[in-house]
Design a protein around this motif. Structure first.
Motif, PDB file in Angstrom:
ATOM      1  N   UNK A   1       0.824  -1.209   0.071  1.00 16.89           N
ATOM      2  CA  UNK A   1      -0.018   0.074   0.122  1.00 16.89           C
ATOM      3  C   UNK A   1       0.956   1.348  -0.139  1.00 16.89           C
ATOM      4  N   UNK A   2       0.304   2.409  -0.307  1.00 15.18           N
ATOM      5  CA  UNK A   2       0.992   3.583  -0.376  1.00 15.18           C
ATOM      6  C   UNK A   2       0.923   4.345   0.845  1.00 15.18           C
ATOM      7  N   UNK A   3       1.847   4.915   1.305  1.00 15.35           N
ATOM      8  CA  UNK A   3       1.965   5.846   2.475  1.00 15.35           C
ATOM      9  C   UNK A   3       2.814   7.070   2.374  1.00 15.35           C
ATOM     10  N   UNK A   4       2.422   8.150   3.287  1.00 15.72           N
ATOM     11  CA  UNK A   4       3.116   9.488   3.055  1.00 15.72           C
ATOM     12  C   UNK A   4       4.156   9.458   4.225  1.00 15.72           C
ATOM     13  N   UNK A   5       5.467   9.959   3.459  1.00 19.89           N
ATOM     14  CA  UNK A   5       6.483  10.361   4.363  1.00 19.89           C
ATOM     15  C   UNK A   5       6.739  11.877   4.250  1.00 19.89           C
ATOM     16  N   UNK A   6       6.778  12.173   5.834  1.00 20.05           N
ATOM     17  CA  UNK A   6       7.257  13.794   5.758  1.00 20.05           C
ATOM     18  C   UNK A   6       8.902  13.518   5.965  1.00 20.05           C
ATOM     19  N   UNK A   7       9.382  14.578   4.889  1.00 19.31           N
ATOM     20  CA  UNK A   7      11.017  14.819   4.873  1.00 19.31           C
ATOM     21  C   UNK A   7      11.390  15.713   5.588  1.00 19.31           C
ATOM     22  N   UNK A   8      12.578  15.559   5.833  1.00 19.85           N
ATOM     23  CA  UNK A   8      13.234  16.764   6.685  1.00 19.85           C
ATOM     24  C   UNK A   8      13.262  18.016   5.537  1.00 19.85           C
ATOM     25  N   UNK A   9      13.438  19.086   6.083  1.00 19.86           N
ATOM     26  CA  UNK A   9      13.617  20.228   5.449  1.00 19.86           C
ATOM     27  C   UNK A   9      14.625  20.147   4.100  1.00 19.86           C
TER      28      UNK A   9
ATOM     29  N   UNK B   1      14.449  14.613  -2.101  1.00 21.43           N
ATOM     30  CA  UNK B   1      15.055  13.949  -3.111  1.00 21.43           C
ATOM     31  C   UNK B   1      16.189  13.140  -2.037  1.00 21.43           C
ATOM     32  N   UNK B   2      16.733  13.534  -1.312  1.00 20.77           N
ATOM     33  CA  UNK B   2      17.656  12.705  -0.507  1.00 20.77           C
ATOM     34  C   UNK B   2      16.963  11.628   0.213  1.00 20.77           C
ATOM     35  N   UNK B   3      15.751  11.961   0.737  1.00 21.94           N
ATOM     36  CA  UNK B   3      14.848  10.873   1.253  1.00 21.94           C
ATOM     37  C   UNK B   3      14.543   9.663   0.196  1.00 21.94           C
TER      38      UNK B   3
ATOM     39  N   UNK C   1      14.740   4.402  -1.772  1.00 24.85           N
ATOM     40  CA  UNK C   1      14.790   3.434  -3.194  1.00 24.85           C
ATOM     41  C   UNK C   1      16.107   2.583  -2.950  1.00 24.85           C
ATOM     42  N   UNK C   2      17.334   3.006  -2.271  1.00 27.58           N
ATOM     43  CA  UNK C   2      18.408   2.269  -2.413  1.00 27.58           C
ATOM     44  C   UNK C   2      17.978   1.200  -1.197  1.00 27.58           C
ATOM     45  N   UNK C   3      16.892   1.175  -0.443  1.00 26.01           N
ATOM     46  CA  UNK C   3      16.731   0.047   0.473  1.00 26.01           C
ATOM     47  C   UNK C   3      15.730  -0.949  -0.354  1.00 26.01           C
ATOM     48  N   UNK C   4      15.320  -0.406  -1.547  1.00 22.67           N
ATOM     49  CA  UNK C   4      14.343  -1.365  -2.286  1.00 22.67           C
ATOM     50  C   UNK C   4      12.981  -0.825  -2.176  1.00 22.67           C
TER      51      UNK C   4
ATOM     52  N   UNK D   1      13.816   5.429  10.044  1.00 19.61           N
ATOM     53  CA  UNK D   1      14.971   5.657  10.320  1.00 19.61           C
ATOM     54  C   UNK D   1      16.106   6.075   9.148  1.00 19.61           C
ATOM     55  N   UNK D   2      15.163   6.343   7.997  1.00 18.62           N
ATOM     56  CA  UNK D   2      15.983   6.571   6.604  1.00 18.62           C
ATOM     57  C   UNK D   2      16.477   7.904   6.774  1.00 18.62           C
ATOM     58  N   UNK D   3      17.744   8.195   6.222  1.00 17.76           N
ATOM     59  CA  UNK D   3      18.217   9.487   6.145  1.00 17.76           C
ATOM     60  C   UNK D   3      17.426  10.475   5.310  1.00 17.76           C
ATOM     61  N   UNK D   4      16.983  11.628   5.787  1.00 20.11           N
ATOM     62  CA  UNK D   4      16.379  12.493   5.073  1.00 20.11           C
ATOM     63  C   UNK D   4      14.838  12.574   5.426  1.00 20.11           C
ATOM     64  N   UNK D   5      14.309  11.419   5.812  1.00 17.07           N
ATOM     65  CA  UNK D   5      12.989  11.075   6.632  1.00 17.07           C
ATOM     66  C   UNK D   5      12.560  11.668   7.928  1.00 17.07           C
TER      67      UNK D   5
END
Length: 171
Positions: A5-13, A17-19, A24-27, A73-77
């Motif tokens: 399913x799709x979820x929404x992630x809030x990114x750091x300021x 693109x980094x998040x 994507x690098x984690x699959x 725990x992903x960088x940028x998230x």
């Protein structure tokens, strides 16, 4: 049984693109609807790609599983958008509709001819409607300077971009 399913992630300021790259690098499958915008910078028109929802992106993963913690725990998230302690699931079809819409908009954008100095235009609205003119330069983000030949003299006009259309491609 678990399903994706799709979820929404809030990114750091300023880290959308980094998040996305790190997820994507984690699959993970990610989608970040973007728009191509035209800006005036230092008197020149530039094109940039900007997120439609700055600070947010969509990520797809299984409903139940260790993915929630991995995503958070992903960088940028910054965090997963949630109601209470449950990540908010995006209603089915919403992301698919956004994907289709951004694809359609990109195709329209690519098919729109660029205007360059010397190009012939047709004036479509206003007192000079249906006359042809020569594009000279942009004047801000929404206006164009054109040269209109009338009475054996070139007249310089400042018109809204929405009021002119390029004639057939000349390049």
């Amino acid at each position: 049984m678990s399903s994706n399913a799709w979820y929404v992630v809030q990114c750091r300021a300023n880290q959308n693109f980094r998040a996305q790259e790190n997820l994507e690098n984690q699959g993970f499958t990610c989608f970040q609807p973007c728009l191509r915008v035209e800006k005036l910078r230092a008197g020149r028109r530039t094109h940039r790609t900007e997120p439609l929802f700055p600070g947010y992106l969509f990520v797809q993963f299984q409903d139940y599983g260790p993915s929630w913690h991995t995503v958070r725990s992903t960088r940028g998230v910054n965090r997963l958008v949630a109601f209470g302690d449950q990540p908010a699931r995006v209603p089915e079809g919403v992301v698919d509709a956004l994907i289709q819409r951004t694809r359609d908009d990109a195709e329209k954008q690519d098919s729109r001819p660029a205007i360059r100095a010397g190009d012939r235009l047709r004036i479509e609205h206003g007192p000079f409607a249906n006359l042809e003119a020569t594009f000279q330069a942009f004047d801000g983000e929404q206006r164009a300077i054109v040269l209109l030949e009338m009475l054996h003299k070139q007249h310089r006009l400042n018109l809204a971009l929405k009021d002119v259309r390029p004639l057939a491609a000349q390049h």
